[in-house]
Design a protein around this motif. Structure first.
Motif, mmCIF file in Angstrom:
data_model
loop_
_atom_site.group_PDB
_atom_site.id
_atom_site.type_symbol
_atom_site.label_atom_id
_atom_site.label_comp_id
_atom_site.label_asym_id
_atom_site.label_seq_id
_atom_site.Cartn_x
_atom_site.Cartn_y
_atom_site.Cartn_z
ATOM 1 N N LYS A 68 0.862 -2.618 10.367
ATOM 2 C CA LYS A 68 0.624 -2.278 8.958
ATOM 3 C C LYS A 68 -0.535 -3.105 8.404
ATOM 4 O O LYS A 68 -0.509 -3.577 7.264
ATOM 5 C CB LYS A 68 1.894 -2.463 8.128
ATOM 6 C CG LYS A 68 3.083 -1.645 8.639
ATOM 7 C CD LYS A 68 4.339 -1.925 7.853
ATOM 8 C CE LYS A 68 5.527 -1.123 8.371
ATOM 9 N NZ LYS A 68 5.925 -1.507 9.742
ATOM 10 N N ASP B 70 -4.718 -3.789 7.545
ATOM 11 C CA ASP B 70 -5.875 -3.083 6.999
ATOM 12 C C ASP B 70 -5.475 -1.900 6.117
ATOM 13 O O ASP B 70 -6.162 -0.891 6.059
ATOM 14 C CB ASP B 70 -6.786 -2.609 8.155
ATOM 15 C CG ASP B 70 -8.145 -2.129 7.689
ATOM 16 O OD1 ASP B 70 -8.644 -2.655 6.684
ATOM 17 O OD2 ASP B 70 -8.707 -1.207 8.339
ATOM 18 N N GLY B 71 -4.340 -2.008 5.463
ATOM 19 C CA GLY B 71 -3.889 -0.926 4.586
ATOM 20 C C GLY B 71 -3.576 0.361 5.311
ATOM 21 O O GLY B 71 -3.605 1.447 4.718
ATOM 22 N N GLU C 24 0.825 -1.210 0.000
ATOM 23 C CA GLU C 24 0.000 0.000 0.000
ATOM 24 C C GLU C 24 0.859 1.260 0.000
ATOM 25 O O GLU C 24 0.524 2.263 -0.638
ATOM 26 C CB GLU C 24 -0.927 0.012 1.217
ATOM 27 C CG GLU C 24 -1.959 -1.100 1.240
ATOM 28 C CD GLU C 24 -1.444 -2.397 1.830
ATOM 29 O OE1 GLU C 24 -2.210 -3.366 1.881
ATOM 30 O OE2 GLU C 24 -0.262 -2.441 2.240
ATOM 31 N N THR D 44 -5.444 7.231 5.897
ATOM 32 C CA THR D 44 -6.174 6.024 5.506
ATOM 33 C C THR D 44 -7.221 5.622 6.539
ATOM 34 O O THR D 44 -8.153 4.884 6.213
ATOM 35 C CB THR D 44 -5.213 4.843 5.302
ATOM 36 O OG1 THR D 44 -4.430 4.655 6.492
ATOM 37 C CG2 THR D 44 -4.286 5.098 4.125
#
Length: 392
Positions: A379, A381-382, A221, A361
């Motif tokens: 890091k 769930d994006g 991501e 995000t």
């Protein structure tokens, strides 16, 4: 009030704590409207920073509305919206007069502790250990701001919090990182770490004249964000040997400047030095994992510049200092002199020349902070950047 508090390694809680009060004539108190979790907060969560105490209020990326001012304060009025820089500066000492605000001589209330470790004390910081002042942080419903006429900057009412919150830390940090990289027009700049500070450094490098920006990370991501929003070339260090890739991409010369946006808890491949770093840190035989510093020294072109905004907390070993010296590299480091950059960066935001809101995000209530710390650290769930709002 409610706040996020530290209770030991890996133990972040949403607690009830005392409301802040005016302590000095130039203090202000703000009602926090937005705050964020910074990558350097994870060093606290992971137990890397000494002199933390159970119950300490965390957070140093904060903005809000002024609700109270000290008797001698005249800059802001109740109701003003302000962003608060993460470091605290008096505005009058030798270093502040040189605009070296993160080196302020007066703002660290426990300067003798820091001096015993570092030789001299830097400025006080919000929510970042007793060695650096023991100030309550801004991941809370309210925040006391010392030297209120010096640090905070007023923001226009027509801007959303997410457009300006990052003036508190990561945007000025990315800008100073690029400035310290001494970029000349057309230079190739390599940036280690595509987290929030890395994303800001990418934008800043372009605006300061870079001809090419290459970003090193392994999180998909982050690499996508660097490509889409930062227009950068990317290297996934889990798939490619970074030194070989950079030499190939620069015809054997190496990048002109290298920026470390990672710091003390650098991830690395499974090489022997990476394993040694992790073991020594786990056994408290070393405080930092300097993989990125080692790699930048080896990768940077001769006569190039290393810029280090990534936070380090103590001692490191196995640094190839011979290579650093013989290649004639310049190293520039430091906590960000945030106050210096607030007005020009805010002006860019107001004019529409700079939009950094894309990095967020996760937007959530402050009460979800303990779980979001873990999400950010892992890091999962994006997650790239967390913004929290008290009372949401």
């Amino acid at each position: 009030m409610r706040a996020l508090t530290w209770h030991g390694k890996g133990d972040i809680r949403y607690d009830k704590v005392d409301d802040p009060t005016i302590e000095e004539p130039d203090d202000i108190i703000i009602k926090v409207t937005a705050c964020a979790i910074c990558g350097s907060d994870l060093h606290l969560m992971d137990g890397c920073m000494p002199t933390m105490e159970s119950g300490d209020v965390l957070g140093h990326e904060t903005m809000g509305e002024v609700i109270e001012t000290g008797g001698a304060h005249s800059k802001f009025r109740k109701g003003d919206r302000v962003v608060v820089p993460f470091n605290i500066a008096c505005g009058q000492c030798f270093f502040c007069q040189k605009q070296l605000f993160s080196l302020c001589d007066r703002s660290n209330r426990n300067a003798e502790q820091a001096a015993a470790v570092m030789g001299h004390s830097p400025s006080g910081l919000f929510g970042y250990s007793h060695m650096l002042g023991g100030y309550a942080g801004g991941q809370a419903e309210y925040l006391r701001v010392p030297y209120g006429s010096v640090g905070p900057i007023a923001v226009p009412g027509d801007l959303e919090d997410e457009q300006v919150l990052f003036l508190s830390d990561i945007l000025p940090t990315g800008w100073m990182a690029a400035e310290n990289a001494q970029i000349e027009p057309g230079d190739t700049v390599a940036i280690w770490g595509a987290g929030p500070v890395g994303q800001m450094a990418i934008l800043s490098a372009w605006k300061q004249g870079a001809g090419r920006v290459i970003v090193i990370d392994e999180v998909p991501e982050r690499l996508v964000m660097a490509q889409v929003h930062g227009k950068a070339e990317v290297i996934d260090f889990s798939q490619t040997k970074v030194y070989d890739a950079l030499q190939e991409m620069t015809n054997g010369r190496g990048p002109d400047s290298c920026i470390d946006c990672v710091g003390t808890e650098a991830a690395a491949d499974s090489g022997i030095m990476a394993r040694v770093d992790r073991v020594k840190q786990a056994l408290y035989l070393g405080t930092d994992r300097p993989h990125v510093l080692r790699e930048m020294i080896m990768c940077c072109r001769k006569g190039g510049t290393l810029s280090v905004p990534g936070v380090y907390v103590g001692v490191i070993d196995k640094l190839p200092f011979g290579a650093l010296m013989n290649k004639g590299l310049t190293v520039k480091t430091g906590q960000t002199h945030t106050h210096r950059y607030l007005a020009p960066l805010l002006d860019m935001i107001v004019k529409g020349e700079l939009d950094v809101s894309f990095v967020t995000t996760h937007n959530a209530p402050l009460s979800e902070g303990p779980n979001l710390y873990k999400t950010f650290r892992d890091k999962a769930d994006g997650c790239i950047k967390v913004v929290m709002k008290p009372g949401a």
